[in-house]
Design a protein around this motif. Structure first.
Motif, PDB file in Angstrom:
ATOM      1  N   ALA A  29       0.811  -1.223   0.000  1.00 37.74           N
ATOM      2  CA  ALA A  29       0.000   0.000   0.000  1.00 37.74           C
ATOM      3  C   ALA A  29       0.838   1.264   0.000  1.00 37.74           C
ATOM      4  N   SER A  30       1.972   1.233   0.683  1.00 40.25           N
ATOM      5  CA  SER A  30       2.784   2.446   0.771  1.00 40.25           C
ATOM      6  C   SER A  30       3.287   2.912  -0.588  1.00 40.25           C
ATOM      7  N   ILE A  31       3.415   1.994  -1.543  1.00 45.35           N
ATOM      8  CA  ILE A  31       3.828   2.415  -2.885  1.00 45.35           C
ATOM      9  C   ILE A  31       2.672   2.425  -3.880  1.00 45.35           C
ATOM     10  N   ALA A  32       1.546   1.817  -3.510  1.00 54.25           N
ATOM     11  CA  ALA A  32       0.424   1.745  -4.445  1.00 54.25           C
ATOM     12  C   ALA A  32      -0.572   2.880  -4.264  1.00 54.25           C
ATOM     13  N   PHE A  33      -0.593   3.493  -3.096  1.00 49.68           N
ATOM     14  CA  PHE A  33      -1.586   4.525  -2.810  1.00 49.68           C
ATOM     15  C   PHE A  33      -0.906   5.764  -2.254  1.00 49.68           C
ATOM     16  N   LEU A  34      -1.484   6.913  -2.525  1.00 51.86           N
ATOM     17  CA  LEU A  34      -0.973   8.164  -1.975  1.00 51.86           C
ATOM     18  C   LEU A  34      -1.711   8.550  -0.704  1.00 51.86           C
ATOM     19  N   ARG A 132     -16.621  13.031 -24.251  1.00 53.32           N
ATOM     20  CA  ARG A 132     -16.021  11.939 -25.021  1.00 53.32           C
ATOM     21  C   ARG A 132     -14.580  11.789 -24.546  1.00 53.32           C
ATOM     22  N   ILE A 133     -14.252  10.639 -24.048  1.00 57.28           N
ATOM     23  CA  ILE A 133     -12.929  10.380 -23.480  1.00 57.28           C
ATOM     24  C   ILE A 133     -11.946  10.047 -24.598  1.00 57.28           C
ATOM     25  N   SER A 134     -10.848  10.797 -24.645  1.00 58.82           N
ATOM     26  CA  SER A 134      -9.853  10.535 -25.678  1.00 58.82           C
ATOM     27  C   SER A 134      -8.605   9.858 -25.125  1.00 58.82           C
ATOM     28  N   ARG A 135      -8.535   9.743 -23.795  1.00 60.73           N
ATOM     29  CA  ARG A 135      -7.309   9.243 -23.183  1.00 60.73           C
ATOM     30  C   ARG A 135      -7.664   8.575 -21.857  1.00 60.73           C
ATOM     31  N   VAL A 136      -7.047   7.427 -21.570  1.00 63.22           N
ATOM     32  CA  VAL A 136      -7.187   6.746 -20.284  1.00 63.22           C
ATOM     33  C   VAL A 136      -5.798   6.666 -19.686  1.00 63.22           C
ATOM     34  N   ARG A 137      -5.673   7.116 -18.437  1.00 61.17           N
ATOM     35  CA  ARG A 137      -4.353   7.154 -17.814  1.00 61.17           C
ATOM     36  C   ARG A 137      -4.403   6.617 -16.391  1.00 61.17           C
ATOM     37  N   LEU A 138      -3.212   6.368 -15.850  1.00 59.13           N
ATOM     38  CA  LEU A 138      -3.027   5.979 -14.464  1.00 59.13           C
ATOM     39  C   LEU A 138      -1.582   6.279 -14.091  1.00 59.13           C
ATOM     40  N   TYR A 139      -1.282   6.177 -12.823  1.00 58.65           N
ATOM     41  CA  TYR A 139       0.088   6.347 -12.340  1.00 58.65           C
ATOM     42  C   TYR A 139       0.525   5.076 -11.632  1.00 58.65           C
ATOM     43  N   VAL A 140       1.816   4.764 -11.753  1.00 58.30           N
ATOM     44  CA  VAL A 140       2.378   3.604 -11.081  1.00 58.30           C
ATOM     45  C   VAL A 140       3.710   3.995 -10.450  1.00 58.30           C
ATOM     46  N   HIS A 141       3.931   3.543  -9.228  1.00 61.33           N
ATOM     47  CA  HIS A 141       5.172   3.814  -8.495  1.00 61.33           C
ATOM     48  C   HIS A 141       6.326   3.057  -9.140  1.00 61.33           C
ATOM     49  N   GLN A 142       7.483   3.675  -9.135  1.00 58.16           N
ATOM     50  CA  GLN A 142       8.672   3.076  -9.757  1.00 58.16           C
ATOM     51  C   GLN A 142       8.999   1.687  -9.210  1.00 58.16           C
ATOM     52  N   ASP A 143       8.634   1.395  -7.975  1.00 57.32           N
ATOM     53  CA  ASP A 143       8.948   0.100  -7.375  1.00 57.32           C
ATOM     54  C   ASP A 143       7.799  -0.901  -7.440  1.00 57.32           C
ATOM     55  N   ASN A 144       6.697  -0.540  -8.059  1.00 58.15           N
ATOM     56  CA  ASN A 144       5.545  -1.433  -8.128  1.00 58.15           C
ATOM     57  C   ASN A 144       5.579  -2.180  -9.463  1.00 58.15           C
ATOM     58  N   THR A 162       6.122  12.217 -15.304  1.00 61.20           N
ATOM     59  CA  THR A 162       6.399  11.656 -13.982  1.00 61.20           C
ATOM     60  C   THR A 162       6.096  12.708 -12.922  1.00 61.20           C
ATOM     61  N   PHE A 163       6.041  12.276 -11.676  1.00 60.26           N
ATOM     62  CA  PHE A 163       6.001  13.217 -10.568  1.00 60.26           C
ATOM     63  C   PHE A 163       6.687  12.574  -9.377  1.00 60.26           C
ATOM     64  N   LEU A 164       7.222  13.422  -8.505  1.00 57.88           N
ATOM     65  CA  LEU A 164       7.871  12.945  -7.289  1.00 57.88           C
ATOM     66  C   LEU A 164       6.796  12.615  -6.269  1.00 57.88           C
ATOM     67  N   VAL A 165       6.996  11.527  -5.556  1.00 58.39           N
ATOM     68  CA  VAL A 165       6.024  11.072  -4.568  1.00 58.39           C
ATOM     69  C   VAL A 165       6.072  11.993  -3.355  1.00 58.39           C
ATOM     70  N   PRO A 166       4.927  12.571  -2.979  1.00 55.66           N
ATOM     71  CA  PRO A 166       4.904  13.433  -1.795  1.00 55.66           C
ATOM     72  C   PRO A 166       5.401  12.681  -0.563  1.00 55.66           C
ATOM     73  N   ASP A 168       8.364  11.530  -0.163  1.00 59.89           N
ATOM     74  CA  ASP A 168       9.547  10.752  -0.525  1.00 59.89           C
ATOM     75  C   ASP A 168      10.047  11.259  -1.877  1.00 59.89           C
ATOM     76  N   GLU A 169      10.750  12.366  -1.842  1.00 61.51           N
ATOM     77  CA  GLU A 169      11.191  13.026  -3.077  1.00 61.51           C
ATOM     78  C   GLU A 169      12.186  12.196  -3.893  1.00 61.51           C
ATOM     79  N   SER A 170      12.632  11.054  -3.347  1.00 64.36           N
ATOM     80  CA  SER A 170      13.525  10.187  -4.118  1.00 64.36           C
ATOM     81  C   SER A 170      12.741   9.171  -4.947  1.00 64.36           C
TER      82      SER A 170
END
Length: 182
Positions: A29-34, A132-144, A162-166, A168-170
């Protein structure tokens, strides 16, 4: 797979809340959810009722995998983001669907349940008349890596954003988009 995949209703709020809190107790959960378990557990019942009903500021629909006994084994939520509006990760360039809150109980992983949830969520987004939806997106943690491999398998590719995880800026979250050519 012996589940019914369906959208939640306001009456599902307690079961949906329980599933979300179980997801936040999952070892990844720590890497899958914000969000954290503590923050979500503190939310009032009205929040959970609105969430299950798809209420709130944006159009949202939560899909769950329901067992024959009525228990829930998985979930994914579709957030509809309008072009030109501020959204997670910047400003939406087009009307798009953002998939969040992906969770399947450990004993159901690898059973096809996640794919069935994604199929329902994507079909919902694609079936909207407005917007009308033209794009489907999601985010995934680098370690998941397990989640990323699943997303790739069903046609998601890295967008380059990309974005830095709040907190944990690394750590980095990668945006992935559904490649409509797949």
């Amino acid at each position: 797979m012996n589940h019914v995949i369906r959208a939640t209703t306001a009456e599902d709020w307690q079961d949906a809340k329980e599933l979300r809190l179980d997801a936040l107790r999952d070892p990844v959960a720590s890497i899958a959810f914000l969000a954290t378990y503590e923050a979500e557990a503190a939310r009032p019942d009205e929040f959970w009722r609105d969430r299950a009903a798809g209420g709130g500021e944006l159009l949202a629909r939560q899909f769950v995998a329901e067992r024959a006994d009525g228990g829930l084994d998985g979930s994914v939520t579709v957030l509809v983001e309008r072009a030109g509006r501020d959204v997670f990760g910047g400003q939406a360039e087009a009307d798009q669907a953002h998939l969040v809150g992906v969770f399947v109980r450990a004993e159901q992983r690898g059973s096809g349940l996640a794919r069935a949830l994604f199929d329902a969520a994507i079909a919902f987004a694609d079936g909207l008349d407005e917007p009308r939806i033209s794009r489907v997106r999601l985010y995934v943690h680098q370690d998941n890596r397990r989640a990323e491999a699943f997303y790739r398998k069903i046609g998601f590719i890295h967008s380059g954003r990309t974005f830095l995880v709040p907190g944990d800026e690394s750590a980095v979250e990668y945006e992935m988009v559904l490649d409509r050519r797949v």
